[in-house]
Motif scaffolding. Structure first.
Motif, mmCIF file in Angstrom:
data_model
loop_
_atom_site.group_PDB
_atom_site.id
_atom_site.type_symbol
_atom_site.label_atom_id
_atom_site.label_comp_id
_atom_site.label_asym_id
_atom_site.label_seq_id
_atom_site.Cartn_x
_atom_site.Cartn_y
_atom_site.Cartn_z
ATOM 1 N N VAL A 490 50.263 64.828 39.587
ATOM 2 C CA VAL A 490 49.450 63.811 40.700
ATOM 3 C C VAL A 490 47.886 64.111 40.504
ATOM 4 N N SER A 491 47.285 63.099 40.237
ATOM 5 C CA SER A 491 45.955 63.170 40.405
ATOM 6 C C SER A 491 45.156 63.539 41.764
ATOM 7 N N ASP A 492 44.372 64.837 41.762
ATOM 8 C CA ASP A 492 43.773 65.108 42.889
ATOM 9 C C ASP A 492 42.435 64.460 43.339
ATOM 10 N N ARG A 493 42.109 63.574 42.816
ATOM 11 C CA ARG A 493 40.581 62.816 43.006
ATOM 12 C C ARG A 493 40.595 61.441 42.407
ATOM 13 N N GLY A 526 51.549 61.346 35.634
ATOM 14 C CA GLY A 526 52.271 62.064 34.448
ATOM 15 C C GLY A 526 53.599 62.504 35.119
ATOM 16 N N GLU A 527 54.534 63.113 34.086
ATOM 17 C CA GLU A 527 55.926 63.804 34.405
ATOM 18 C C GLU A 527 55.748 65.050 33.980
ATOM 19 N N ASN A 528 55.736 66.099 34.751
ATOM 20 C CA ASN A 528 55.837 67.440 34.760
ATOM 21 C C ASN A 528 56.796 67.988 33.893
ATOM 22 N N SER A 529 56.637 69.001 32.924
ATOM 23 C CA SER A 529 57.807 69.374 32.136
ATOM 24 C C SER A 529 58.828 70.332 33.085
ATOM 25 N N ARG A 530 58.422 70.864 33.974
ATOM 26 C CA ARG A 530 59.069 71.502 35.200
ATOM 27 C C ARG A 530 59.583 70.889 36.323
ATOM 28 N N SER A 531 60.303 71.474 37.297
ATOM 29 C CA SER A 531 60.704 70.540 38.428
ATOM 30 C C SER A 531 59.743 70.321 39.513
ATOM 31 N N GLU A 532 58.670 71.293 39.639
ATOM 32 C CA GLU A 532 57.738 70.941 40.840
ATOM 33 C C GLU A 532 56.760 69.984 40.346
ATOM 34 N N ASP A 533 56.415 69.359 41.372
ATOM 35 C CA ASP A 533 54.854 68.519 41.385
ATOM 36 C C ASP A 533 53.667 69.426 41.226
ATOM 37 N N ILE A 534 52.633 68.844 40.421
ATOM 38 C CA ILE A 534 51.434 69.674 40.273
ATOM 39 C C ILE A 534 50.447 68.642 40.361
ATOM 40 N N ARG A 535 49.313 69.071 41.121
ATOM 41 C CA ARG A 535 47.964 68.533 41.342
ATOM 42 C C ARG A 535 47.155 68.837 40.024
ATOM 43 N N VAL A 536 46.593 67.575 39.582
ATOM 44 C CA VAL A 536 45.473 67.909 38.093
ATOM 45 C C VAL A 536 44.632 67.130 38.325
ATOM 46 N N ASN A 537 43.400 67.594 37.569
ATOM 47 C CA ASN A 537 42.112 66.591 37.623
ATOM 48 C C ASN A 537 42.294 66.308 36.276
ATOM 49 N N GLY A 584 48.351 42.702 37.663
ATOM 50 C CA GLY A 584 47.723 43.112 36.584
ATOM 51 C C GLY A 584 48.285 44.587 36.267
ATOM 52 N N ALA A 585 48.943 45.401 37.252
ATOM 53 C CA ALA A 585 49.323 46.599 36.930
ATOM 54 C C ALA A 585 50.708 47.126 37.619
ATOM 55 N N ILE A 586 51.236 48.241 37.198
ATOM 56 C CA ILE A 586 52.280 48.696 37.981
ATOM 57 C C ILE A 586 51.822 50.248 38.115
ATOM 58 N N ARG A 587 51.644 50.792 39.063
ATOM 59 C CA ARG A 587 51.182 52.082 39.002
ATOM 60 C C ARG A 587 52.264 53.032 40.118
ATOM 61 N N LEU A 588 52.516 54.109 39.769
ATOM 62 C CA LEU A 588 53.074 55.259 40.607
ATOM 63 C C LEU A 588 52.423 56.053 41.434
ATOM 64 N N ARG A 589 52.648 56.109 42.729
ATOM 65 C CA ARG A 589 52.052 56.958 43.680
ATOM 66 C C ARG A 589 52.858 57.845 44.595
ATOM 67 N N LYS A 590 52.141 58.818 45.324
ATOM 68 C CA LYS A 590 52.833 59.616 46.414
ATOM 69 C C LYS A 590 52.573 58.715 47.532
ATOM 70 N N MET A 591 53.514 58.757 48.692
ATOM 71 C CA MET A 591 53.187 58.007 49.731
ATOM 72 C C MET A 591 51.927 58.553 50.619
ATOM 73 N N GLU A 592 51.841 59.854 50.707
ATOM 74 C CA GLU A 592 50.552 60.491 51.245
ATOM 75 C C GLU A 592 49.588 60.788 49.945
ATOM 76 N N ARG A 593 48.543 60.307 50.269
ATOM 77 C CA ARG A 593 47.317 60.598 49.075
ATOM 78 C C ARG A 593 47.198 61.989 48.956
ATOM 79 N N ARG A 594 47.097 62.637 50.172
ATOM 80 C CA ARG A 594 46.585 64.226 50.009
ATOM 81 C C ARG A 594 47.485 65.084 50.737
#
Length: 594
Positions: A490-493, A526-537, A584-594
């Motif tokens: 998940v993008s952090d910014r 992206g999809e993490n190779s493990r089961s947990e979600d990760i915030r990334v830059n 023009g786009a299909i995106r995936l997102r978290k319900m809560e942004r932060r």
């Protein structure tokens, strides 16, 4: 009562991609509907862009041909169970059905669904085995499977005594036996005249016209399509609009149409037994009856099966909202869904918990995906929740929809597919090896277990597996079913994705975006190779220094990102995630942004 010997009303039943629309094309050509030099699109009956792209029929449509002085009204029905509302309305208009089956695949789940509806109505069938030119055809085995299917569906002795024809729809050839050579579809036309009964009606009785489909014209407004059951439909005539649970309303018919080829043709009157269309009645709706003012006689209301899956449509609240859409507000979404309700009897819309959200209940994921894809092409932006099944109380127990999943895979994938479905609480009921290196498996599984399954199934079978499912009833709640095994990145910014950041995130999992694409905090990149979600830059750039070393600034090699279709995105997300859909786009997102 009178029998219209100059008329036949016929519906074509077939599974997706078994060739019914191609066969209708050939029938239209050979009946002389088109001029020899006329430019006509392939699969002309699939007139919607989505139908051409997906290779499926979504909306039931009707056409008419003339053979030996007899008019044959042909209705091309959807082959997918998600569009069962179209099928059930269509069967109200016809007096017989043509069952079209692939010479290799045989009868599949959606064939069972529509045929069961037709046999329950007592409609006599003609069986057509298509694609007899395939090198892997198995005609005798398929015919045995068809007989088994008829027996399973409690067909009567008369319905089991059906004629069988063998066709190559692409070549426009029909045969009365599996061997031999043919030149045209004459044997098929002859079988229709002989085995499909002529409509029985009373032209002297008070008018009864049942509305089964709605169309729209920019010139005359709403158009009701249906069958003239009794009486005569006349232009400029005052009629009674009969709605369920309400008194008759007076209305005047400004236009009356019948069908010739693919065209609606104006007529002064249309006698009983024929399929017709009327304009001038603004309040007309599917299931209404047009009757005689002096002696109104309503016909039975059309009923369709209840929805089994729901999804929340809400306003797009992402930072990128409004960049490429025209219709953004909850009012726009509500108006569009209300319009859909006018034409689609198998969906329901209700206010969701959030004031800017609406829960749409439908027959399946494909039906929802088609609605959303249509809306995005019209310029809508919206957010979609994860699809959820609609449970009900059956004899005091919480029950959920159950499906028959039919899987066709190469032999080497039987083990992994069985393991995947068993982990989702599927129960194998049948296994058939037809040779040619492929195996057919049948599972009973909760509808919930198939949400999110298709994309992983295609990945594990390297795109060679075929999955079809059919709602067969309700079962006690199956308990917890394992969802997506991987977490997400998940993008952090806010910012734009950068090559340098993507290169260093690739070892963590699978990336969904290209360099230069806009991203925002809370967007799934992206999809993490493990089961947990990760915030990334994913916007991090390489720091510049004055030091240069040989080889350190070589071009970075990126793996192509994984891209989602709308259906894949709907299946992929978890309960706390959304699909952001824009033209023009299909995106995936978290319900809560932060």
């Amino acid at each position: 009562m009178q029998t219209r010997k100059d008329l036949r009303n016929l519906a074509i039943i077939a599974h997706v991609d078994h060739g019914k629309t191609t066969l209708v094309d050939a029938m239209l050509w050979q009946s002389g509907v088109f001029r020899e030099n006329e430019q006509v699109a392939e699969r002309v009956m699939d007139s919607l862009d989505l139908e051409r792209e997906k290779g499926i029929t979504i909306m039931a449509k009707n056409t008419a041909i003339t053979y030996r002085g007899t008019k044959i009204n042909i209705v091309d029905t959807p082959g997918h169970a998600d569009f069962g509302g179209e099928v059930e309305r269509t069967l109200n208009m016809v007096d017989g059905v043509m069952l079209l089956v692939d010479a290799t695949e045989g009868p599949l789940p959606q064939t069972r669904f529509v045929l069961g509806k037709a046999l329950a109505r007592g409609l006599p069938p003609i069986v057509v085995i298509n694609k007899i030119d395939r090198p892997d055809r198995r005609i005798n085995e398929v015919l045995d499977e068809i007989y088994d299917l008829f027996i399973d569906l409690d067909a009567t002795e008369e319905q089991l005594d059906f004629p069988v024809l063998y066709t190559n729809a692409r070549a426009g050839v029909a045969l009365t036996g599996p061997d031999g050579r043919g030149r045209d579809l004459v044997p098929l036309f002859e079988a229709i005249l002989e085995h499909i009964p002529a409509p029985t009606c009373d032209p002297e009785a008070p008018l009864q016209f049942l509305v089964t489909t709605l169309q729209h014209s920019d010139y005359v407004g709403r158009i009701g399509v249906g069958k003239v059951v009794n009486g005569v439909l006349r232009r400029n005539r005052e009629v009674a609009l009969l709605k369920p649970d309400s008194p008759p309303l007076g209305a005047s018919l400004s236009q009356v149409y019948t069908y010739e080829g693919l065209n609606r043709v104006e007529r002064e009157e249309v006698p009983a037994g024929d399929i017709a269309a009327v304009a001038g009645v603004d309040d007309i709706f599917i299931g209404d009856t047009l009757g005689d003012l002096a002696e109104p006689r309503p016909l039975p209301v059309i009923t369709v099966e209840e929805p089994t899956i729901s999804m929340v449509f809400s306003v797009n609240t992402s930072p990128l909202a409004g960049r490429d859409g025209k219709f953004l507000t909850s009012r726009h979404i509500k108006e569009r869904l209300d319009k859909e309700l006018l034409y689609n009897v198998s969906i329901r819309v209700e206010q969701a918990e959030n004031r800017d959200s609406y829960r749409v209940n439908a027959r399946g994921e494909l039906q929802l995906a088609v609605l959303v894809e249509t809306m995005r092409r019209e310029g809508f932006e919206l957010s979609l929740s994860k699809p959820k099944v609609i449970t009900r109380d059956v004899k005091g127990r919480l029950s959920e929809p159950m499906e028959l999943a039919v899987v066709d895979v190469p032999e080497k994938f039987v083990g992994i597919v069985t393991e995947m479905l068993s982990s989702r609480r599927g129960k194998m009921t049948r296994m058939i090896n037809n040779g040619f290196g492929r195996v057919r498996l049948e599972f009973e599984i909760a509808s919930r277990g198939l949400i999110g399954f298709r994309s992983r199934f295609l990945t594990e079978t390297r795109g060679t597996g075929i999955l079809n499912a059919l709602l067969v009833g309700y079962m006690p709640h199956a308990g917890e079913i394992a969802g997506r095994p991987n977490g997400v990145l998940v993008s952090d910014r806010d910012g734009r994705a950068v090559t340098y950041a993507i290169h260093h995130l690739q070892p963590r999992g699978t990336i969904f975006v290209n360099p230069g694409e806009p991203v925002y905090a809370g967007m799934i990149v992206g999809e993490n190779s493990r089961s947990e979600d990760i915030r990334v830059n994913i916007t991090k750039e390489k720091k510049l220094t004055n030091i240069r070393a040989a080889g350190s600034d070589e071009a970075l090699h990126l793996i192509p990102p994984r891209r989602f279709t709308l259906e894949q995105a709907m299946e992929y997300i978890s309960d706390d995630e959304l699909v952001e859909v824009t033209p023009g786009a299909i995106r995936l997102r978290k319900m809560e942004r932060r």
